[in-house]
Design a protein around this motif. Structure first.
Motif, PDB file in Angstrom:
ATOM      1  N   ASN A  23      -9.837  -3.095   4.569  1.00 17.24           N
ATOM      2  CA  ASN A  23      -9.086  -4.052   5.372  1.00 17.24           C
ATOM      3  C   ASN A  23      -9.949  -4.721   6.429  1.00 17.24           C
ATOM      4  O   ASN A  23      -9.757  -5.903   6.745  1.00 17.24           O
ATOM      5  N   THR A  41       0.388  -3.764   6.780  1.00 18.13           N
ATOM      6  CA  THR A  41       1.031  -2.460   6.963  1.00 18.13           C
ATOM      7  C   THR A  41       0.106  -1.484   7.669  1.00 18.13           C
ATOM      8  O   THR A  41       0.508  -0.787   8.617  1.00 18.13           O
ATOM      9  N   GLU A  42      -1.159  -1.441   7.237  1.00 15.97           N
ATOM     10  CA  GLU A  42      -2.092  -0.512   7.880  1.00 15.97           C
ATOM     11  C   GLU A  42      -2.285  -0.865   9.345  1.00 15.97           C
ATOM     12  O   GLU A  42      -2.352   0.027  10.205  1.00 15.97           O
ATOM     13  N   TRP A  43      -2.385  -2.148   9.662  1.00 11.66           N
ATOM     14  CA  TRP A  43      -2.593  -2.530  11.056  1.00 11.66           C
ATOM     15  C   TRP A  43      -1.402  -2.120  11.913  1.00 11.66           C
ATOM     16  O   TRP A  43      -1.565  -1.649  13.049  1.00 11.66           O
ATOM     17  N   ARG A  56      -9.645   2.719   2.753  1.00  9.97           N
ATOM     18  CA  ARG A  56      -8.621   1.737   3.113  1.00  9.97           C
ATOM     19  C   ARG A  56      -9.004   0.984   4.378  1.00  9.97           C
ATOM     20  O   ARG A  56      -8.876  -0.237   4.460  1.00  9.97           O
ATOM     21  N   ARG A  57      -9.466   1.716   5.397  1.00 10.49           N
ATOM     22  CA  ARG A  57      -9.824   1.085   6.667  1.00 10.49           C
ATOM     23  C   ARG A  57     -10.970   0.087   6.493  1.00 10.49           C
ATOM     24  O   ARG A  57     -10.940  -1.025   7.012  1.00 10.49           O
ATOM     25  N   ASP A 116      -0.799  -4.625   2.241  1.00  6.91           N
ATOM     26  CA  ASP A 116      -1.266  -3.324   2.724  1.00  6.91           C
ATOM     27  C   ASP A 116      -2.090  -3.465   3.999  1.00  6.91           C
ATOM     28  O   ASP A 116      -2.046  -2.587   4.865  1.00  6.91           O
ATOM     29  N   GLU A 127       0.548   0.461  11.255  1.00  7.79           N
ATOM     30  CA  GLU A 127       0.419   1.914  11.367  1.00  7.79           C
ATOM     31  C   GLU A 127      -0.549   2.286  12.487  1.00  7.79           C
ATOM     32  O   GLU A 127      -0.286   3.200  13.286  1.00  7.79           O
ATOM     33  N   LEU A 128      -1.661   1.573  12.560  1.00  9.46           N
ATOM     34  CA  LEU A 128      -2.652   1.852  13.599  1.00  9.46           C
ATOM     35  C   LEU A 128      -2.102   1.525  14.982  1.00  9.46           C
ATOM     36  O   LEU A 128      -2.254   2.307  15.928  1.00  9.46           O
ATOM     37  N   PHE A 147      -8.758   7.481   3.771  1.00  9.25           N
ATOM     38  CA  PHE A 147      -8.493   6.754   5.017  1.00  9.25           C
ATOM     39  C   PHE A 147      -9.590   5.735   5.267  1.00  9.25           C
ATOM     40  O   PHE A 147      -9.325   4.573   5.634  1.00  9.25           O
TER      41      PHE A 147
END
Length: 241
Positions: free
Chosen positions: A117, A143-145, A113-114, A140, A147-148, A110
Motif C-alpha cells: 500500500n 481499509t488498511e489506512w 500488505r503495508r 484494501d 485500520e491504522l 502485515f
C-alpha cells in the motif's frame, strides 16, 4: 487479500513505479511529495522493502532515512526496485513465526500488505495522471489506512491523528465501484464500518480517486463532495498517509 495477491500486486506496482520514475529527471521534485526529488522517492521505496524484509528476518530496527538510500543510476532503478520487492516477498514466504509490527507481534504478511500500500501511493506520485490501480487493491489500501488510523497505538506514532477525535461527527466514503466506509469521530478516536449510513459529509467517486484524495494525492474537487466541507478538510489535514 491472499499473500499471493499481495505479492503479485507488489511486483506489478514496483515495476510500474520504476518505469514511470525512469522517464523523469532524477532531481526533479515530486509534486505530491514536494520535499523529495524523484531519486529520493525511488530510494525510499526500495529501502522500505528491504527494511521490512530485515524486520521479518532479524527483528525491528530504526526507520531508515530515505535521503540515505542509494538506488544507483536511473537505468538501474527497475532492477534495484525489483530486487527489493523480491527480497520482501521471499522473507514473507519463508517466515513461520510472528514478527514485530508497529502494533505488537503479527504475521509477516502485515509487512507485505503495508509495503504494497505504501508502494501503491508512491507509484501514483511517480505516475501522476496515468496511475491506475485495480479496485480490490484500492479498496484494501483505504481499509488498511483506516485500520491504522483507528488503532490506539497510532496516536503515539503520529500524534497529529489525535485531532481526529470528535463528538460523533461522521464521514462517508462512497465508491462508485464497491461498498463504502462510514467513519465516526469519537472522543477516544475514530471508528468505522463498511456500510452506507447517512453522514455529515460524503466523498463519492471511483475507488482510485477516493484512494488518491484520501492520501492527499488528488484535490477534493476531483471527487463528489456533499455535506460539511470543513469536516472533510479537517480530516485530510490530520490523516495524511
Amino acid at each position: 487479500m491472499t499473500p499471493t495477491r499481495l505479492a503479485t500486486a507488489l511486483r506489478h506496482h514496483t515495476a510500474a513505479l520504476a518505469a514511470a520514475a525512469a522517464t523523469t529527471d532524477p532531481d526533479a521534485r515530486v509534486p505530491t511529495c514536494p520535499d523529495w526529488p524523484v531519486r529520493v522517492l525511488v530510494g525510499h521505496v526500495g529501502q522500505a522493502h528491504r527494511w521490512a524484509a530485515s524486520i521479518i528476518r532479524t527483528g525491528p530496527s530504526a526507520v531508515p532515512d530515505p535521503f540515505t538510500a542509494d538506488p544507483g543510476s536511473p537505468s538501474s532503478w527497475p532492477a534495484w526496485l525489483s530486487s527489493g520487492a523480491a527480497e520482501l516477498i521471499d522473507a514473507v514466504s519463508t517466515s513461520d513465526t510472528p514478527v514485530w509490527t508497529f502494533f505488537g507481534e503479527g504475521p509477516a504478511t502485515f509487512w507485505l500488505r503495508r509495503m504494497l500500500n505504501d508502494t501503491l501511493v508512491h507509484h501514483s506520485d511517480a505516475a501522476g495522471a496515468t496511475f491506475s490501480v485495480a479496485p480490490d487493491l484500492a479498496d484494501d489500501a483505504i481499509t488498511e489506512w483506516l485500520e491504522l488510523l483507528a488503532h490506539p497505538v497510532t496516536a503515539t506514532l503520529k500524534p497529529d491523528v489525535t485531532a481526529l477525535r470528535g463528538t460523533g461527527q461522521t464521514l462517508q466514503l462512497a465508491p462508485d465501484d464497491g461498498p463504502g466506509w462510514h467513519l465516526t469521530r469519537t472522543p477516544s478516536g475514530i471508528s468505522w464500518t463498511r456500510d452506507s449510513a447517512p453522514a455529515d459529509a460524503t466523498l463519492a467517486g471511483s475507488l482510485r480517486d477516493l484512494l488518491l484524495v484520501f492520501t492527499r494525492r488528488l484535490p477534493v474537487d476531483q471527487v463528489r463532495l456533499t455535506g460539511d466541507r470543513a469536516l472533510i478538510d479537517h480530516w485530510l489535514a490530520h490523516s495524511a498517509a
